[in-house]
Design a protein around this motif. Structure first.
Motif, PDB file in Angstrom:
ATOM      1  N   GLY A 481       0.849  -1.185   0.000  1.00  0.00           N
ATOM      2  CA  GLY A 481       0.000   0.000   0.000  1.00  0.00           C
ATOM      3  C   GLY A 481       0.880   1.229   0.000  1.00  0.00           C
ATOM      4  O   GLY A 481       2.101   1.143  -0.188  1.00  0.00           O
ATOM      5  N   THR A 483       2.202   3.879   2.354  1.00  0.00           N
ATOM      6  CA  THR A 483       2.361   4.197   3.774  1.00  0.00           C
ATOM      7  C   THR A 483       3.728   4.815   4.001  1.00  0.00           C
ATOM      8  O   THR A 483       4.573   4.867   3.093  1.00  0.00           O
ATOM      9  CB  THR A 483       2.261   2.916   4.638  1.00  0.00           C
ATOM     10  OG1 THR A 483       3.354   2.052   4.298  1.00  0.00           O
ATOM     11  CG2 THR A 483       0.937   2.191   4.415  1.00  0.00           C
ATOM     12  N   ARG A 484       3.947   5.281   5.232  1.00  0.00           N
ATOM     13  CA  ARG A 484       5.261   5.820   5.584  1.00  0.00           C
ATOM     14  C   ARG A 484       6.352   4.753   5.491  1.00  0.00           C
ATOM     15  O   ARG A 484       7.500   5.058   5.189  1.00  0.00           O
ATOM     16  CB  ARG A 484       5.224   6.404   6.995  1.00  0.00           C
ATOM     17  CG  ARG A 484       4.426   7.688   7.102  1.00  0.00           C
ATOM     18  CD  ARG A 484       4.582   8.342   8.467  1.00  0.00           C
ATOM     19  NE  ARG A 484       3.796   9.564   8.539  1.00  0.00           N
ATOM     20  CZ  ARG A 484       4.195  10.746   8.049  1.00  0.00           C
ATOM     21  NH1 ARG A 484       5.365  10.854   7.470  1.00  0.00           N
ATOM     22  NH2 ARG A 484       3.412  11.797   8.152  1.00  0.00           N
ATOM     23  N   TRP A 522      -0.049   9.897  -6.074  1.00  0.00           N
ATOM     24  CA  TRP A 522       1.104  10.151  -5.182  1.00  0.00           C
ATOM     25  C   TRP A 522       2.351  10.502  -5.988  1.00  0.00           C
ATOM     26  O   TRP A 522       3.110  11.409  -5.622  1.00  0.00           O
ATOM     27  CB  TRP A 522       1.348   8.890  -4.320  1.00  0.00           C
ATOM     28  CG  TRP A 522       2.435   9.055  -3.290  1.00  0.00           C
ATOM     29  CD1 TRP A 522       2.724  10.165  -2.569  1.00  0.00           C
ATOM     30  CD2 TRP A 522       3.391   8.058  -2.879  1.00  0.00           C
ATOM     31  NE1 TRP A 522       3.781   9.945  -1.719  1.00  0.00           N
ATOM     32  CE2 TRP A 522       4.209   8.643  -1.883  1.00  0.00           C
ATOM     33  CE3 TRP A 522       3.615   6.733  -3.233  1.00  0.00           C
ATOM     34  CZ2 TRP A 522       5.253   7.936  -1.264  1.00  0.00           C
ATOM     35  CZ3 TRP A 522       4.635   6.027  -2.601  1.00  0.00           C
ATOM     36  CH2 TRP A 522       5.447   6.627  -1.639  1.00  0.00           C
TER      37      TRP A 522
END
Length: 605
Positions: A481, A483-484, A522
């Protein structure tokens, strides 16, 4: 938390330069390395009497000539091993002597026998110590296994703290035992001479109708169990302060003198008092009760006897790790046995010995009497091979005065060979497993050795011809996914190379489309490859993709699989998450010739 417990039990780490402070003086070495041999007086005479009782009470007088014969064999062994100490001052005992003079296979037979013997030493000694306690306190008989395991744990921890510290703690009980036995012997002799303690016993030379040479030889071989542990000093010469070989030789002579005096003293008292073996009371316990009654001195003797029987195992804790180190150094045991721990002892050997001996105690439920013949054969095989090796050495080298030394070792070899054969012939039903177990151990030694040689051969390079090959790098980052954790991994990957690709495995078209849309929004500057898994497996599609990349680029690029991994704040949080990363790593390590790296991201909540 675990580190604090370790420091509490083991102590502070020691510098490598402190190794000389861990060497033993003669006083401490006698306690540490002789405890096995000295403790055998607690059961050596008893083992003789158990066999003789098969011919009836009239046969117990044979215990005296048999004890004298055992004493003679002890003398031969002491002088033989004294010669070994000066010939091989670096230690190793029977293993090094046999390997050097008789060949590798024979050396491994000696080394393997000793390793098995040391494991049995701990199991038998802890069980024998438990017997001494339950003789004085019969109500504890049901807890014998727990008592034995507790003592094994105590000795393991003590030896992990370092040989000097364990010697300082354990020296007092050993010397208390020696003092107690000599008090018992002297008091018993005085009582007998003054007319007390007499029993109706058969006179020396009394004819016994149903006695046989087979029975006498069996009793003699049983009494020779009192000689186990004699070789430990020659194995552990590196543990002595300088001059190591002189200190070791002096310790060996002291041990032989003390052991011989105590053994013959107990045998004489057992005969004079008409002592016979009892199921729940040891011979030493009966002698002490006859001499002092069941008062303070009786319990003092029983307490010190129990302690020495427990501490007899400490001889094995000193010798087993050193022998395992030498075998590992020669590539016949795993290299982990060469590693010194925080306290400069060979910790892996100590722990391994403790675990295996504890398993034996549990397996036999603390009743290790049947292991004593196997235990004795395990040490008499190295005795014989060591003496034979020294005979070959003297014939090959012929130094000044070699003939006398050759004769001493020849007597030792033929005597110990005879004892070994007697053990095998008279107790075959108890020692047959040595003929199966020992070849397996030797086979394992050779397999380990072959593995190390194969590894060395495969990893060896030609330093003149072979140089590092400079290639590019392609990094594959599996993502679950946006995410950080993923951002952290991609940032690291891009700092290494521009050839970075992210891979996502979806289970349906809708899932894949959603991920592609988010990735485009993103726009991290890294290409995303999406794979569809019809069988809900993440690993299989990833493997196929990695194989494709590997096939296309392995000639020009190093392939790196960079696995994102978040680290939870508490260990138990790990059970709340899928461990796909761990599974992927495990599979890749075993099946792919690619670089595998993990980028950790630490969570704070």
């Amino acid at each position: 938390m675990l580190n604090k417990i370790k420091r509490l039990l083991i102590g502070r780490p020691m510098k490598s330069t402190e190794i000389e402070e861990e060497k033993l003086s003669k006083f401490k070495a006698l306690a540490v390395l002789s405890s096995d041999a000295l403790s055998s007086v607690a059961y050596g005479t008893e083992q003789i009497l158990i066999i003789l009782m098969a011919a009836g009470f009239a046969a117990i007088w044979y215990s005296i000539p048999i004890s004298i014969a055992v004493l003679g064999l002890l003398t031969v062994l002491i002088f033989s091993y004294r010669q070994t100490i000066f010939a091989y001052p670096k230690g190793g005992g029977a293993y090094v002597v046999a390997k050097d003079n008789l060949g590798v296979s024979i050396g491994l037979m000696a080394g393997g026998s000793l390793l098995v013997d040391y494991i049995l030493t701990v199991a038998v000694s802890s069980s024998a110590g438990t017997d001494a306690i339950t003789s004085a306190f019969p109500s504890l008989h049901e807890h014998r296994v727990l008592i034995a395991l507790t003592m094994i744990l105590f000795l393991t921890i003590m030896n992990l703290r370092g040989i000097t510290e364990s010697a300082s703690v354990l020296a007092l009980p050993v010397y208390l035992f020696v003092f107690a036995i000599f008090v018992l012997i002297i008091s018993g002799v005085i009582k007998y001479i003054s007319g007390g303690g007499h029993a109706e016993v058969p006179e020396l030379g009394t004819a016994v109708s149903n006695i046989s040479w087979f029975l006498l030889l069996k009793a003699f071989s049983s009494g020779c169990s009192a000689l186990t542990g004699v070789e430990a000093v020659s194995n552990a010469i590196p543990n002595f302060k300088q001059p190591a070989e002189r200190n070791a030789a002096a310790t060996l002579m002291m041990m032989g003198t003390i052991l011989g005096a105590m053994f013959i003293g107990i045998s004489l008292l057992a005969y004079w008092y008409g002592i016979t073996p009892a199921p729940k009371e040891t011979v030493v316990s009966q002698i002490a009760a006859n001499t002092f009654g069941r008062g303070i001195l009786y319990y003092f003797i029983q307490g010190t006897t129990a302690l020495i029987l427990f501490l007899a195992a400490n001889t094995a804790y000193s010798a087993f790790p050193l022998l395992a180190f030498m075998l590992a150094k020669d590539k016949y045991m795993p290299h982990m046995f060469m590693v010194r721990g925080d306290r400069l002892g060979f910790s892996n050997g100590i722990i391994f010995l403790g675990v295996l001996s504890a398993l034996l105690v549990i397996l036999f439920q603390g009743h290790t009497e049947n292991l004593i013949p196997l235990y004795a054969v395990g040490v008499f095989i190295p005795f014989t091979l060591s003496q034979l090796g020294m005979m070959v050495r003297w014939v090959k080298l012929r130094p000044a005065g070699w003939l006398i030394r050759f004769i001493v070792n020849t007597i030792g070899m033929f005597t110990t060979l005879a004892i070994t054969l007697i053990f095998i012939l008279t107790k075959f039903n108890q020692v047959w497993m040595i003929f199966i177990f020992l070849p397996i151990v030797i086979f394992l030694f050779f397999q380990i050795h072959r593995h190390y040689l194969n590894i060395a051969d495969e990893l060896r390079i030609d330093m003149d011809e072979e140089k590092p090959v400079i290639k590019g790098s392609t990094i594959v980052v599996p993502v679950a996914g946006i995410t950080r954790v993923v951002m952290n991994s991609l940032s690291y990957a891009k700092s290494l190379t521009n050839h970075v690709v992210a891979v996502y495995v979806g289970f349906d078209d809708e899932d894949i489309a959603r991920m592609e849309k988010k990735w485009e929004e993103w726009n991290p500057g890294v290409r995303l490859i999406t794979l569809r898994s019809s069988y809900r497996s993440i690993i299989r599609p990833l493997m196929r993709f990695i194989e494709t990349v590997e096939w296309k680029t392995s000639e020009t690029d190093h392939i790196t699989i960079l696995i994102p991994q978040f680290i939870t704040r508490h260990w138990w949080h790990y059970f709340l998450h899928n461990q796909t990363g761990l599974l992927l790593r495990a599979y890749l390590f075993n099946h792919k010739d690619v670089v595998i790296a993990t980028v950790p991201y630490h969570l704070h909540k």
